[in-house]
Design a protein around this motif. Sequence first.
Motif, short mmCIF file in Angstrom:
data_model
loop_
_atom_site.label_atom_id
_atom_site.label_comp_id
_atom_site.label_asym_id
_atom_site.label_seq_id
_atom_site.Cartn_x
_atom_site.Cartn_y
_atom_site.Cartn_z
N PRO A 65 26.83 14.81 50.56
CA PRO A 65 26.82 14.36 49.16
C PRO A 65 25.76 15.00 48.29
CG PRO A 65 25.65 12.79 50.52
CD PRO A 65 26.08 13.90 51.44
N THR A 66 24.89 15.89 48.80
CA THR A 66 23.77 16.35 47.96
C THR A 66 24.12 17.62 47.19
OG1 THR A 66 22.74 17.50 49.82
CG2 THR A 66 22.04 15.23 49.42
N HIS A 67 23.17 18.00 46.29
CA HIS A 67 23.38 19.13 45.39
C HIS A 67 23.69 20.43 46.14
CE1 HIS A 67 19.35 19.41 46.91
NE2 HIS A 67 19.41 20.70 46.63
N THR A 70 26.78 3.68 48.77
CA THR A 70 26.16 3.94 47.47
C THR A 70 27.03 4.90 46.65
OG1 THR A 70 25.00 5.92 48.23
CG2 THR A 70 23.85 3.82 48.54
N GLY A 102 26.02 7.68 45.79
CA GLY A 102 25.79 8.96 46.47
C GLY A 102 26.84 9.22 47.53
N HIS A 103 27.07 8.23 48.39
CA HIS A 103 28.09 8.40 49.44
C HIS A 103 29.46 8.68 48.83
CE1 HIS A 103 25.22 5.64 51.80
NE2 HIS A 103 25.15 6.82 52.38
N ARG A 160 30.31 10.28 46.35
CA ARG A 160 30.54 11.67 45.93
C ARG A 160 31.40 12.42 46.95
NH1 ARG A 160 25.04 14.66 44.05
NH2 ARG A 160 24.32 13.14 42.51
N GLU A 204 21.35 10.84 53.21
CA GLU A 204 21.59 11.71 52.04
C GLU A 204 22.22 10.94 50.88
OE1 GLU A 204 23.78 15.21 53.45
OE2 GLU A 204 21.94 16.31 53.03
N GLY A 205 23.10 9.99 51.21
CA GLY A 205 23.77 9.23 50.15
C GLY A 205 22.79 8.40 49.33
N THR A 234 20.64 11.15 46.71
CA THR A 234 21.25 12.10 45.77
C THR A 234 20.60 12.07 44.38
OG1 THR A 234 22.98 10.48 45.38
CG2 THR A 234 23.51 12.26 46.90
N ASP A 254 18.79 15.28 42.80
CA ASP A 254 19.33 15.88 41.58
C ASP A 254 18.22 16.07 40.54
OD1 ASP A 254 21.82 15.95 42.65
OD2 ASP A 254 22.61 14.24 41.53
#
Lengths: 245, 245
Positions: A75-77, A112, A114-115, A117, B181-182, B185, B189
């Motif tokens: 999920p990260t950049h 979240t 984030g997840h 994504r 990671e979730g 993010t 970012d």
Amino acid sequence: MRIVHSACALLIGNELLNGKVRDENLHALATTLRGLGIPLTRALVLRDDPGELARELQHQMAQHDLIVTSGGVGPTHDDVTLSAVAEAFGVKCSVSTEMIQHLQRIYANRLTDGHLRMANIPEGAQLVVSPDVAWPTIVKGNVWMFPGVPELFRAKLASLRQHLRGPSEFHTRSVFTQLDEGELTALLDQLVSLHPEVEVGSYPKWFDPSYKTKITLDGLSEPAVETALQRLLDGLPPGEPQRVE
Amino acid sequence: MRIVHSACALLIGNELLNGKVRDENLHALATTLRGLGIPLTRALVLRDDPGELARELQHQMAQHDLIVTSGGVGPTHDDVTLSAVAEAFGVKCSVSTEMIQHLQRIYANRLTDGHLRMANIPEGAQLVVSPDVAWPTIVKGNVWMFPGVPELFRAKLASLRQHLRGPSEFHTRSVFTQLDEGELTALLDQLVSLHPEVEVGSYPKWFDPSYKTKITLDGLSEPAVETALQRLLDGLPPGEPQRVE
């Protein structure tokens, strides 16, 4: 079961090129494809650069009927594989409700934004589920997208085994000798010219007392491999080989 | 000392793609180049196919100012790197008397015609000798040809260290956290957008009790990396990080 004639691996991540992480996935993939009779004909290690990835994907998709990617699905950049695959196919990424359901099941009350994504996947992609892995594999056309984490990557190889096969099985024999490559060139040249249907490999080992060269014979025809093996054994001097596998 | 801005590795050999051999050289090369400040921007794993190799060499030579090859420099039929490099440069291979002298010294009275094949090198290539390695490295233009045997490959990295440098040194910090990671993010970012001169990496670890994600900060400016590190640490919740390196 789909028949694959030529596979290409894309190992994605700056960390593989700057030395922070040692790749473990190419060998696992190579072994699995070999067991399925699928020729892996090329692998690339690439940076987390969406434009570069999309260009390479398009180039390799034109030459191979299976692409396996490793890495960049989190999920990260710096997880850019899904958007690069979408770009290579000329589609967008959009939210998959099926993927959201998987994520809800996996993360439950820890889920979240984030997840979530990770539910943004190339349009038209399929989710391939295998019995032993909770996480689905995202497949768009001939491109199978696997996570880079080695434990997850290896677990997901099961889904390839379920769905894909090569045109036929490989047969392999190996001969270990104390002769070095420089002493074997004439015999190997003869093998190569008399047995064009057998692939002859020669691998020097420099720091092993038990042998100096491993010679491998590979082919799609078992009798052809065995005939080449007999010619090789007949051509070795007394006391050789050390062993045959 | 030559300054290199972009390097590409070609790992050559069917054995790397059919699972018979696990590559060990990419990581050794990546670590060495990183230490020299040379960006390794791509690696390819390719078969022992002279035509394919020559085409790839030409393609990559146009985009990188250093190419390092691993494998295919021995004396047998499947050692095709030297002839492929010659083809890529539009020259022939011819016998190097300097290389013959090295082979005579190395093999002494065991020297065979097979060994002497290794003296057939691309026209105009140089032999680079380093104090701790008996065997010279063959260099044609920006292409450095190393043997695939891992012990020899690693030994020869000394010759790169003697002759090449990157434009400047990299600075790196690593932060280990139990957040996944979730959960990271938004913070990542923010880091990426506020510190464009710092490369932010995020690497999940799934089966390690001591941390779930490793975040790395890399850059050419040490103060920039330290400022980004401070912002990252300030953004983590109480009890985090687990450690900083």
